[in-house]
Design a protein around this motif. Structure first.
Motif, PDB file in Angstrom:
ATOM      1  N   UNK A  24      86.237 -69.254  14.398  1.00 19.87           N
ATOM      2  CA  UNK A  24      85.960 -69.785  15.731  1.00 19.87           C
ATOM      3  C   UNK A  24      85.788 -71.305  15.735  1.00 19.87           C
ATOM      4  N   UNK A  25      85.954 -71.939  14.591  1.00 23.32           N
ATOM      5  CA  UNK A  25      85.810 -73.390  14.498  1.00 23.32           C
ATOM      6  C   UNK A  25      87.099 -74.104  14.859  1.00 23.32           C
ATOM      7  N   UNK A  26      86.974 -75.315  15.353  1.00 14.43           N
ATOM      8  CA  UNK A  26      88.135 -76.113  15.742  1.00 14.43           C
ATOM      9  C   UNK A  26      88.995 -76.454  14.521  1.00 14.43           C
ATOM     10  N   UNK A  27      90.299 -76.553  14.747  1.00 15.31           N
ATOM     11  CA  UNK A  27      91.212 -76.893  13.664  1.00 15.31           C
ATOM     12  C   UNK A  27      90.943 -78.285  13.118  1.00 15.31           C
ATOM     13  N   UNK A  28      90.369 -79.148  13.941  1.00 12.15           N
ATOM     14  CA  UNK A  28      90.084 -80.521  13.514  1.00 12.15           C
ATOM     15  C   UNK A  28      88.866 -80.606  12.587  1.00 12.15           C
ATOM     16  N   UNK A  32      87.072 -83.634   5.537  1.00 13.01           N
ATOM     17  CA  UNK A  32      87.301 -85.075   5.656  1.00 13.01           C
ATOM     18  C   UNK A  32      87.037 -85.573   7.067  1.00 13.01           C
ATOM     19  N   UNK A  33      87.500 -84.844   8.073  1.00 16.03           N
ATOM     20  CA  UNK A  33      87.268 -85.261   9.461  1.00 16.03           C
ATOM     21  C   UNK A  33      85.788 -85.234   9.812  1.00 16.03           C
ATOM     22  N   UNK A  34      85.080 -84.243   9.298  1.00 19.00           N
ATOM     23  CA  UNK A  34      83.646 -84.121   9.590  1.00 19.00           C
ATOM     24  C   UNK A  34      82.884 -85.334   9.077  1.00 19.00           C
ATOM     25  N   UNK A  35      83.120 -85.710   7.827  1.00 17.95           N
ATOM     26  CA  UNK A  35      82.326 -86.803   7.268  1.00 17.95           C
ATOM     27  C   UNK A  35      82.642 -88.131   7.958  1.00 17.95           C
ATOM     28  N   UNK A 216      82.817 -77.663  16.509  1.00 16.96           N
ATOM     29  CA  UNK A 216      83.805 -78.687  16.852  1.00 16.96           C
ATOM     30  C   UNK A 216      83.179 -80.041  16.550  1.00 16.96           C
ATOM     31  N   UNK A 217      84.015 -81.061  16.456  1.00 17.96           N
ATOM     32  CA  UNK A 217      83.512 -82.388  16.125  1.00 17.96           C
ATOM     33  C   UNK A 217      82.529 -82.893  17.183  1.00 17.96           C
ATOM     34  N   UNK A 218      82.827 -82.661  18.457  1.00 17.20           N
ATOM     35  CA  UNK A 218      81.955 -83.201  19.505  1.00 17.20           C
ATOM     36  C   UNK A 218      80.588 -82.526  19.537  1.00 17.20           C
ATOM     37  N   UNK A 219      80.470 -81.310  18.959  1.00 16.09           N
ATOM     38  CA  UNK A 219      79.182 -80.610  18.955  1.00 16.09           C
ATOM     39  C   UNK A 219      78.257 -81.085  17.839  1.00 16.09           C
TER      40      UNK A 219
END
Length: 388
Positions: A24-28, A32-35, A216-219
């Motif tokens: 259920x997590x975003x593909x983004x 690496x994107x998270x950090x 997701x990144x925005x959360x």
């Protein structure tokens, strides 16, 4: 002592090759994107990345380390510039002691310890590549393994109606499933705060955490805590959770529980108000319901003196909840002020109102002060701000 912003529950959606980890997590949501996002846009100092047990995630971390982007701190934790990463894993326990499934968080000081944990898990999981998988071992057995690897063990979002300790996991006490002495902290979840949780006497001994459980990144950083420690390391985090050597959780920042998805009891059919006393929905007369966190805590309420010291729980509305504050306006704020932590904590209202419309700036000001009018959420639907 120094101030550090920490969100310790962020999921990985995909590996660097695109394979799913948290379905259920975003593909983004790659490691690496998270950090990058957590450091550069959110302004966090410490993050706990869940799902690091997945073999391809381990490969990605090793590749970043080989290239010099990520290093290991001698006191535990991975360093990405001035951001500290605590590798973790979320698992689901559903052993013979459980009334229902329970999610827990396990954190480790080094990548080596995480690799050892991942290797051990392969004997107890059906799919080691995915997040939040059921482990075919008892809660106490898992606790003992985590401690053997010098890790931290924390029950996750303990009041949510599904897959949590008090939601459905136990009848009344955490000792039904876990060794109370091998729990390092309690994660409250979006629909509860300190005042609600402290109605349960057996929780008074534990430090409370407020994390985003971001899918997701925005959360990321919709809930977080401020830690007081000497340095952003695993060892200092361990001390802060135990309240040792002046290290501590200084404050919890979280949603007002009314904004949480499971705060109130609602009809499982139409999500309207449910009258448990009469056993039916007030709107559609349906007889099934989803019990809200507030009602579940009321059932578990027990006597006992409150902790001598408990950090303040500050109701803070994330910027994404602010009506009228869309992606373009948020980007404008970030371009001017750097990070969300700066906007929420440090930038004066007068400066914010120079960049965005005063009406929206005023809502951010009200959010900082806990003065927004809210409509309660429930049944998986978030509450909302009703200020116009």
């Amino acid at each position: 002592m120094k101030r550090f912003f920490a969100d310790l529950h962020i999921h990985i959606g995909r590996t660097f090759t695109g394979k799913p980890v948290k379905i259920t997590g975003a593909k983004s949501l790659t490691f690496t994107n998270i950090i990058r996002h957590a450091r550069n846009e959110k302004g966090l100092d410490i993050i706990g990345i869940i799902d690091c047990h997945s073999p391809e995630v381990i490969l990605e971390i090793e590749d970043l380390a080989q290239k010099g982007f990520v290093t290991e701190h001698k006191e535990g934790g991975l360093q990405y510039g001035d951001l500290t990463i605590i590798p973790g894993s979320e698992l689901e326990i559903y052993d013979d002691s459980c009334k229902g499934p329970i999610h827990v968080l396990c954190y480790f000081p080094t990548l080596s310890a995480m690799k050892d944990f991942s290797s051990w898990l392969t004997g107890y999981l059906k799919n080691i590549t995915l997040s939040s998988q059921r482990i075919y071992a008892s809660g106490r057995m898992l606790q003992e393994k985590v401690k053997e690897l010098d890790g931290l063990f924390i029950p996750a979002h303990v009041f949510t109606p599904f897959k949590s300790l008090f939601g459905k996991g136990v009848e009344r006490s955490l000792s039904e499933v876990f060794d109370p002495d091998l729990i390092d902290a309690i994660e409250l979840g979006l629909s509860a705060d300190t005042m609600m949780a402290d109605q349960i006497a057996e929780l008074h001994r534990y430090t409370f955490l407020t994390n985003s459980d971001a899918h997701s990144l925005k959360k990321i950083a919709r809930e977080y805590q401020v830690l007081e420690m000497e340095a952003p390391t695993f060892a200092e985090l361990h001390k802060a959770l135990a309240g040792k050597e002046k290290c501590r959780v200084k404050a919890n920042y979280g949603l007002d529980p009314l904004l949480g998805k499971y705060h109130q009891t609602v009809c499982s059919e139409c999500f309207g108000p449910f009258d448990e006393e009469n056993g039916k929905c007030r709107n559609c007369n349906h007889h099934k319901f989803i019990k809200g966190v507030a009602d579940r805590i009321s059932e578990l309420k027990s006597s006992g003196g409150l902790p001598d010291v408990r950090p303040p729980y500050i109701h803070q509305v994330p910027l994404e909840f602010i009506p009228g504050l869309g992606p373009k306006m948020l980007e404008k704020l970030l371009n001017h002020f750097g990070t969300e932590m700066a906007i929420l904590h440090d930038v004066p209202f007068s400066e914010i109102s120079k960049v965005i419309p005063e009406k929206t700036a005023m809502l951010i000001g009200k959010a900082r002060e806990g003065k927004l009018n809210l409509q309660a959420g429930g049944g998986g639907k978030y509450g909302r701000i009703v200020d116009s």
